[in-house]
Design a protein around this motif. Structure first.
Motif, PDB file in Angstrom:
ATOM      1  N   THR A 159       0.826  -1.216   0.000  1.00 54.00           N
ATOM      2  CA  THR A 159       0.000   0.000   0.000  1.00 54.00           C
ATOM      3  C   THR A 159       0.859   1.264   0.000  1.00 54.00           C
ATOM      4  OG1 THR A 159      -0.172  -0.225   2.389  1.00 54.00           O
ATOM      5  CG2 THR A 159      -2.033  -1.032   1.089  1.00 54.00           C
ATOM      6  N   ILE A 162      -0.157   4.663  -1.632  1.00 55.72           N
ATOM      7  CA  ILE A 162      -1.148   5.591  -1.056  1.00 55.72           C
ATOM      8  C   ILE A 162      -0.428   6.808  -0.487  1.00 55.72           C
ATOM      9  CG2 ILE A 162      -2.992   5.865   0.652  1.00 55.72           C
ATOM     10  CD1 ILE A 162      -3.451   2.843   0.463  1.00 55.72           C
ATOM     11  N   ILE A 166      -5.010  10.637  -0.565  1.00 55.21           N
ATOM     12  CA  ILE A 166      -5.729   9.415  -0.982  1.00 55.21           C
ATOM     13  C   ILE A 166      -6.183   8.686   0.277  1.00 55.21           C
ATOM     14  CG2 ILE A 166      -5.540   7.196  -2.177  1.00 55.21           C
ATOM     15  CD1 ILE A 166      -3.430   8.473  -3.985  1.00 55.21           C
ATOM     16  N   LYS A 167      -7.479   8.594   0.440  1.00 56.50           N
ATOM     17  CA  LYS A 167      -7.992   7.992   1.679  1.00 56.50           C
ATOM     18  C   LYS A 167      -9.029   6.898   1.366  1.00 56.50           C
ATOM     19  CE  LYS A 167      -7.317  11.864   4.849  1.00 56.50           C
ATOM     20  NZ  LYS A 167      -6.446  12.626   3.942  1.00 56.50           N
ATOM     21  N   GLN A 191      -2.439   5.798  -8.218  1.00 56.95           N
ATOM     22  CA  GLN A 191      -2.737   7.141  -7.698  1.00 56.95           C
ATOM     23  C   GLN A 191      -3.712   7.889  -8.606  1.00 56.95           C
ATOM     24  OE1 GLN A 191       1.347   8.290  -7.515  1.00 56.95           O
ATOM     25  NE2 GLN A 191       1.662   7.356  -5.506  1.00 56.95           N
ATOM     26  N   ALA A 194      -7.220   6.495  -8.081  1.00 61.42           N
ATOM     27  CA  ALA A 194      -7.809   7.007  -6.830  1.00 61.42           C
ATOM     28  C   ALA A 194      -8.261   8.458  -7.006  1.00 61.42           C
ATOM     29  CB  ALA A 194      -6.790   6.900  -5.698  1.00 61.42           C
TER      30      ALA A 194
END
Ligand code: SF4
Ligand code: SF4
Length: 441
Positions: A159, A162, A166-167, A191, A194
């Motif tokens: 991960t 992230i 970015i949540k 990315q 997202a």
């Protein structure tokens, strides 16, 4: 022998299915290849001339009939009948093929023969016979077993893509399956995906513990390992309650939508959730006004149809039936001809971006020429993968575009490396990056 064949192929009501575990299911298809080479040539109706008229990377590169689908059908048929044993060259021929599906589409213009499934089944046989896969594939299988990713990278780095802003949500209707390559190599694609979801106002979650989709295992014939991974991954997603599984990788898309159902002997609908590539999602969001692309992107570009998002992406339905006189089957077998792949969505997206001039290559949609990276080729035959990408780049140059866009990290990486090797003045982008560049705000 003639009598035996007569009984085997012409006796009405012979049971058969599409299970690739048993190569006997495909003896009929392999034996009925008439060597017409319809699997090699692009549609005559829009064959653009002598330069880009073929569709099989393997036959084009190696220039020997064994490497075309017609050669592999002969080899597979002889092996299934116990008339030929494996040797190093046969193994090379079977694996120096991107399983791109171009031959399957070409063959089904005239004959309803299941070429892609025959090729997959032949690799399953190679593994079951103890000769396959190639050493490079075994290394990937070992990586997946140890670290649950094909690169053998630390699990805890999965991960790391992230970044701030970015949540992922704890719970959401959309689950983004990132895949090994966007997680570890092409973070920009994860990315960008997202960011697109955020811009469209869509919450997304990730799998509690994402593992490899098993594309390489399945593609090289390691069917037991691939089936175990398919069951694990499908169970994990079902537990989350997600309604939609989103991918940003064409290979992962095909695995979830087509090959997991194939391995688990269920239909795509029976997964219990929908499978979408982000281009399908973004296209819908753009058309309903939720996603606005307003920043100009002044570029003349072309779009490369990734095999697994296009001709190989039609949904799976299990089949068991009977074959009768002249090969007729009952009940009706709905053939997967590659014409219902994801073709319009990426093109509609690119055409909606201000400043984009989209120019098509001669070979497109179900006739597109594979980039050369997929299904174990890049790892076992890197020179072939580079050759295929360079062959496709010649087509990009022919139409005079400066940017090549695809919707799969495998394509992007293979093309990028080929551009570098050839010192071409060309930009290679994933479509998620192009969308992001045009999102307002
Ligand atoms: S695989 Fe199909 S298209 Fe290709 S040579 Fe055989 S019959 Fe013809
Ligand atoms: S799957 Fe692709 S590379 Fe393999 S034989 Fe068919 S067209 Fe050629």
């Amino acid at each position: 022998m003639a009598d035996k064949q007569h009984v085997r192929y012409y006796k009405p009501k012979t049971d058969f299915g599409l299970d690739i575990n048993d190569i006997q299911n495909f003896v009929y298809d392999m034996s009925r290849c008439i060597k017409c080479k319809g699997c090699t040539w692009v549609e005559h109706t829009y064959m653009p001339g002598s330069k880009f008229m073929t569709r099989c990377p393997s036959a084009e590169k190696f220039q020997f009939d064994a490497y075309g689908a017609y050669g592999k059908m002969r080899i597979g048929h002889a092996m299934a009948e116990g008339l030929l044993d494996w040797n190093a060259k046969a193994l090379e021929v079977v694996y120096a093929c991107t399983l791109c599906g171009a031959c399957d589409v070409g063959c089904k213009r005239n004959l309803d023969l299941e070429i892609e499934l025959s090729l997959e089944s032949l690799r399953v046989k190679a593994v079951k016979d103890g000769v396959g896969p190639m050493p490079a594939h075994k290394k990937i299988a070992d990586n997946i077993a140890r670290t649950h990713n094909m690169y053998g990278s630390p699990k805890e780095n999965r991960t790391a893509w992230i970044t701030e802003g970015i949540k992922p949500a704890e719970q959401a209707e959309v689950l983004y399956f990132v895949g090994c390559t966007a997680s570890y190599v092409n973070n920009e694609i994860a990315q960008s995906t997202a960011k697109i979801l955020k811009a469209a106002g869509t919450d997304f979650m990730l799998m509690p513990e994402e593992w490899c989709c098993g594309n390489t295992l399945f593609s090289v014939g390691m069917i037991d390992e691939a089936t175990a991974l398919a069951q694990r991954n499908v169970d994990e997603v079902r537990k989350t309650g997600a309604k939609t599984l989103l991918t940003s990788c064409a290979e992962g898309y095909r695995m979830w939508k087509v090959d997991y159902p194939k391995l688990l002997n269920i239909s795509t609908e029976a997964l219990g959730f929908q499978v979408h590539h982000h281009v399908e999602y973004a296209d819908e969001m753009i058309k309903n006004g939720a996603l606005k692309m307003t920043r100009p992107f002044e570029t003349r570009m072309t779009y490369h149809d990734s095999c697994s998002l296009s001709r190989l992406s039609e949904p799976w339905t299990p089949y068991e039936g009977k074959r009768g006189w002249m090969g007729c089957v009952e009940p009706r077998l709905k053939r997967r001809r590659g014409t219902n792949g994801i073709y319009s969505q990426p093109r509609d997206i690119l055409k909606a971006i201000p400043g984009v001039q989209l120019v098509e290559m001669p070979r497109m949609r179900e006739n597109a020429f594979c980039c050369g990276a997929g299904r174990g080729v890049k790892e076992a035959f890197p020179d072939f993968a580079n050759w295929a990408a360079r062959h496709r780049l010649e087509e990009v140059k022919e139409i005079g575009t400066e940017t090549l866009v695809s919707a799969c990290p495998w394509c992007k990486n293979n093309f990028t490396q080929a551009v570098k090797a050839g010192r071409d003045d060309m930009q290679v982008l994933d479509i998620s990056e192009v969308i992001c560049a045009s999102i307002e705000g």
